[in-house]
Design an enzyme around this catalytic site. Structure first.
Site, short mmCIF file in Angstrom:
data_model
loop_
_atom_site.label_atom_id
_atom_site.label_comp_id
_atom_site.label_asym_id
_atom_site.label_seq_id
_atom_site.Cartn_x
_atom_site.Cartn_y
_atom_site.Cartn_z
N ARG A 170 0.81 -1.23 0.00
CA ARG A 170 0.00 0.00 0.00
C ARG A 170 0.84 1.28 0.00
O ARG A 170 0.46 2.27 -0.60
CB ARG A 170 -0.92 0.00 1.22
CG ARG A 170 -2.20 -0.77 0.97
CD ARG A 170 -3.13 -0.68 2.12
NE ARG A 170 -2.45 -0.98 3.37
CZ ARG A 170 -3.03 -1.03 4.54
NH1 ARG A 170 -4.31 -0.79 4.65
NH2 ARG A 170 -2.35 -1.31 5.64
N LYS A 230 4.28 -19.55 4.39
CA LYS A 230 3.65 -20.11 5.57
C LYS A 230 3.20 -18.97 6.48
O LYS A 230 3.73 -17.87 6.33
CB LYS A 230 4.57 -21.08 6.29
CG LYS A 230 5.85 -20.45 6.84
CD LYS A 230 6.38 -21.17 8.04
CE LYS A 230 5.65 -20.75 9.29
NZ LYS A 230 6.41 -20.79 10.52
N HIS A 237 10.38 -23.27 4.01
CA HIS A 237 11.76 -22.93 3.62
C HIS A 237 12.77 -24.00 4.05
O HIS A 237 13.88 -24.04 3.54
CB HIS A 237 12.16 -21.52 4.11
CG HIS A 237 12.46 -21.44 5.57
ND1 HIS A 237 11.48 -21.36 6.53
CD2 HIS A 237 13.62 -21.42 6.25
CE1 HIS A 237 12.03 -21.29 7.72
NE2 HIS A 237 13.35 -21.33 7.59
N LYS A 291 16.68 -25.84 2.21
CA LYS A 291 18.01 -25.93 2.83
C LYS A 291 18.81 -27.04 2.16
O LYS A 291 18.30 -28.14 1.96
CB LYS A 291 17.88 -26.20 4.34
CG LYS A 291 17.28 -25.01 5.10
CD LYS A 291 17.26 -25.27 6.59
CE LYS A 291 16.44 -24.24 7.34
NZ LYS A 291 17.10 -22.97 7.60
N GLU A 305 16.39 -23.56 18.86
CA GLU A 305 16.67 -22.16 18.51
C GLU A 305 17.18 -21.45 19.75
O GLU A 305 16.63 -21.64 20.85
CB GLU A 305 15.41 -21.48 18.00
CG GLU A 305 14.92 -22.03 16.69
CD GLU A 305 13.88 -21.12 16.09
OE1 GLU A 305 14.25 -20.27 15.28
OE2 GLU A 305 12.70 -21.25 16.46
N ASP A 314 3.98 -23.29 14.87
CA ASP A 314 5.08 -22.52 14.28
C ASP A 314 6.17 -23.41 13.68
O ASP A 314 6.74 -23.07 12.65
CB ASP A 314 5.69 -21.61 15.37
CG ASP A 314 6.69 -20.62 14.79
OD1 ASP A 314 6.33 -19.93 13.81
OD2 ASP A 314 7.82 -20.53 15.31
N HIS A 332 8.05 -27.55 9.56
CA HIS A 332 9.47 -27.90 9.44
C HIS A 332 9.80 -29.28 10.02
O HIS A 332 10.48 -30.08 9.39
CB HIS A 332 10.34 -26.84 10.11
CG HIS A 332 10.00 -25.43 9.72
ND1 HIS A 332 9.64 -25.09 8.44
CD2 HIS A 332 9.95 -24.28 10.43
CE1 HIS A 332 9.40 -23.78 8.38
NE2 HIS A 332 9.58 -23.27 9.58
N LYS A 392 12.21 -22.43 21.53
CA LYS A 392 12.91 -21.14 21.51
C LYS A 392 13.73 -21.04 22.79
O LYS A 392 13.46 -21.75 23.77
CB LYS A 392 11.90 -19.99 21.52
CG LYS A 392 10.98 -19.97 20.33
CD LYS A 392 11.53 -19.13 19.21
CE LYS A 392 10.54 -19.03 18.08
NZ LYS A 392 11.14 -19.06 16.77
C1 BG6 Z 1 9.96 -19.95 10.94
C2 BG6 Z 1 9.32 -19.76 12.28
O1 BG6 Z 1 9.11 -20.66 10.08
O2 BG6 Z 1 11.16 -20.68 11.07
C3 BG6 Z 1 10.28 -19.05 13.23
O3 BG6 Z 1 8.15 -18.99 12.15
C4 BG6 Z 1 11.60 -19.77 13.28
O4 BG6 Z 1 9.73 -18.95 14.52
C5 BG6 Z 1 12.14 -20.03 11.87
O5 BG6 Z 1 12.51 -18.97 14.03
C6 BG6 Z 1 13.36 -20.92 11.92
O6 BG6 Z 1 13.95 -20.95 10.66
P1 BG6 Z 1 15.52 -21.22 10.51
O7 BG6 Z 1 15.73 -21.30 9.04
O8 BG6 Z 1 16.21 -20.07 11.16
O9 BG6 Z 1 15.79 -22.50 11.23
#
Ligand code: BG6
Length: 487
Positions: free
Chosen positions: A42, A151, A181, A185, A219, A238, A243, A333
């Protein structure tokens, strides 16, 4: 010749990931000639302002200073069109703008392929798709029109099904590219190569040799300023639905007959179908949840939140290959370090020959696929300590990508390139997304509604709550808690 139209262009994903990845592809001469990238959001910018902003963000967020001359060449491909994704009339204008742009180079606009990338807020996916359809922007008429959806794809199975059917009203399945994503990788793709381009692993990749599998996505970061989103999502939505289940599918799948999108996805879907549904006490016996201390003080998080920032699940894949082999999935996390790894824990030898010798201390073999960081593969085996009777020690064979290759590309480079060139192998199919929600949904419901499940707490910098360690020990197993095993 192609146009990539990025909706949600002023957002974080575009600045942090998409434009830096497209610039890298340009530097590697991989972008098809005369590819144009049109940002849509926008905020009113003109092309020059937009290009300047993207240069700044590519430098600050995308990995340091850029070569000015190369950037200027690349920037000539960047355009901006201000539009409100929630307004159908803006799509009519956008279509006019795109056709004008596309017919510029002595080429008829009808020959130009398009990729629409939805990087907006998820609640705008359905309206954007409907408006693309209404403006006649989705029909292929001999030239491809692809749709990339970021996502999260839904927030549960019902919303994912609804979004799939709304999308299918406008686009056909072969046009739709749902992003996870993790599939972009290099190390995740390498897992398929490890399994299916080497013959030595296949004979032992099953219940006869494997005791269990651990998949950890740890993480180090906290939720930070994403509290508003995260508190509604929690770790299962999440990280697990997408993943972790993707990593599980690739670890457990059978070899496809050919390396083609649908053959690969058929095999992955079979794994999801084979995951044993939870029933009765499974919700308490086969799950652990936790929240890091300090989470409730994060901006956007209610002070009495019971959202899990950590989870561990024990899943079974009911198939001949995996009968009796638990898959432990774990993510959180604020953990000790950033480390994504798949640990294949082999069984003990059937007869322990060296047990009687003092200091023998045999341990079963372990194969660690280090997805990130320090990407590589690491195999632990027993060896004899020299000059020490029959004392054994764990010996390690390691391969690190960085020993042989330069820095690995960001996952988005591969995914964007595949979307532009029309290869959907590394994107999730509609049934895959729905089935994955089908695995996770009942656990979310059990946690949120009925069951009195304890919520363990853990300090920042730990491997989750203590209850997770004891839970594993009660099953006669141990977590492999090593911050990147390779250095
Ligand atoms: C995302 C999540 O899909 O993947 C995040 O929403 C997460 O919370 C991230 O931190 C992790 O991705 P990567 O590539 O850093 O492992």
């Amino acid at each position: 010749m192609a146009t990539m139209v990025i909706f949600g262009a002023s957002g974080d994903l575009n600045r942090r990931k998409l434009i830096p990845a497209l610039f890298q592809l340009y530097l590697k001469n991989r972008l098809p000639e005369r590819t144009r990238i049109v940002g849509v959001s926008r905020t009113p910018y003109d092309d020059q302002q937009w290009r300047r902003l993207l240069r700044e963000s590519t430098e600050s967020l995308g990995g340091g200073p850029v070569d000015g001359q190369r950037w200027d060449e690349f920037a000539k491909r960047l355009f901006y069109c201000s539009a409100d994704v929630s307004k159908p009339e803006d799509f009519v204008e956008l279509e006019r703008y795109l056709r004008n742009l596309e017919s510029g180079h002595g080429q008829g606009a009808d020959d130009v392929e398009r990729v629409y990338y939805l990087a907006t807020m998820p609640q705008l996916y359905a309206p954007a798709i409907a408006h693309l359809g209404a403006a006649g922007m989705a029909a292929e008429n001999g030239v491809s029109r692809r749709l990339v959806i970021e996502k999260p794809f839904g927030t549960d199975r019902a919303t994912a099904e609804r979004l799939n059917s709304q999308t299918h009203e406008v686009f056909r399945e072969h046009q739709i590219y749902r992003i996870d994503h993790y599939l972009g990788k290099e190390t995740v793709q390498n897992l398929m190569v490890l399994r299916f381009a080497n013959s030595i692993f296949e004979p032992i990749w099953n219940r006869n040799y494997i005791d269990h599998v651990q998949i950890t996505v740890a993480e180090e970061v906290t939720v930070g300023d994403r509290g508003g989103y995260y508190d509604n999502a929690g770790v299962l939505r999440d990280m697990f639905q997408n993943h972790l289940l993707q990593l599980l599918m690739i670890t457990a799948m059978e070899a496809p007959a050919r390396f083609r999108a649908n053959e690969v996805r058929d095999e992955k879907v079979k794994v999801l179908r084979a995951i044993r549904p939870f029933a009765g006490d499974d919700f308490t016996n086969h799950t652990v949840r936790g929240q890091y201390n300090g989470y409730r003080a994060e901006p956007g998080v209610p002070s009495d939140s019971r959202t899990a920032t950590f989870a561990a699940l024990k899943l079974h894949v009911d198939s001949w290959r995996w009968n009796g082999v638990p898959f432990y999935l774990r993510s959180g996390k604020a953990m000790s370090c950033r480390s994504t790894q798949i640990v294949i824990q082999f069984r003990e030898p059937p007869h322990l020959l060296f047990d009687e010798f003092p200091g023998a201390n045999p341990q079963p073999n372990r194969l660690v696929i280090q997805v990130q960081p320090a990407e590589g593969i690491h195999l632990q085996m027993q060896s004899k300590v020299p000059d020490a009777n029959m004392q054994l020690r764990l010996m390690e064979l390691g391969f690190r990508f960085s020993q042989q290759y330069e820095k690995l590309p960001d996952a988005y480079q591969r995914l964007l390139m595949d979307a532009i060139s029309g290869d959907p192998s590394l994107f999730a199919r509609s049934d895959e997304v729905e089935l994955a929600w089908g695995v996770i949904d009942p656990i979310i419901h059990a946690w949120e509604d009925g069951y009195e499940m304890p919520l363990g707490h853990y300090d920042i910098g730990y491997w989750g709550p203590d209850s997770c360690r004891t839970w594993m020990e009660q099953q006669g197993r141990q977590w492999f808690d090593v911050c990147p095993v390779l250095h």
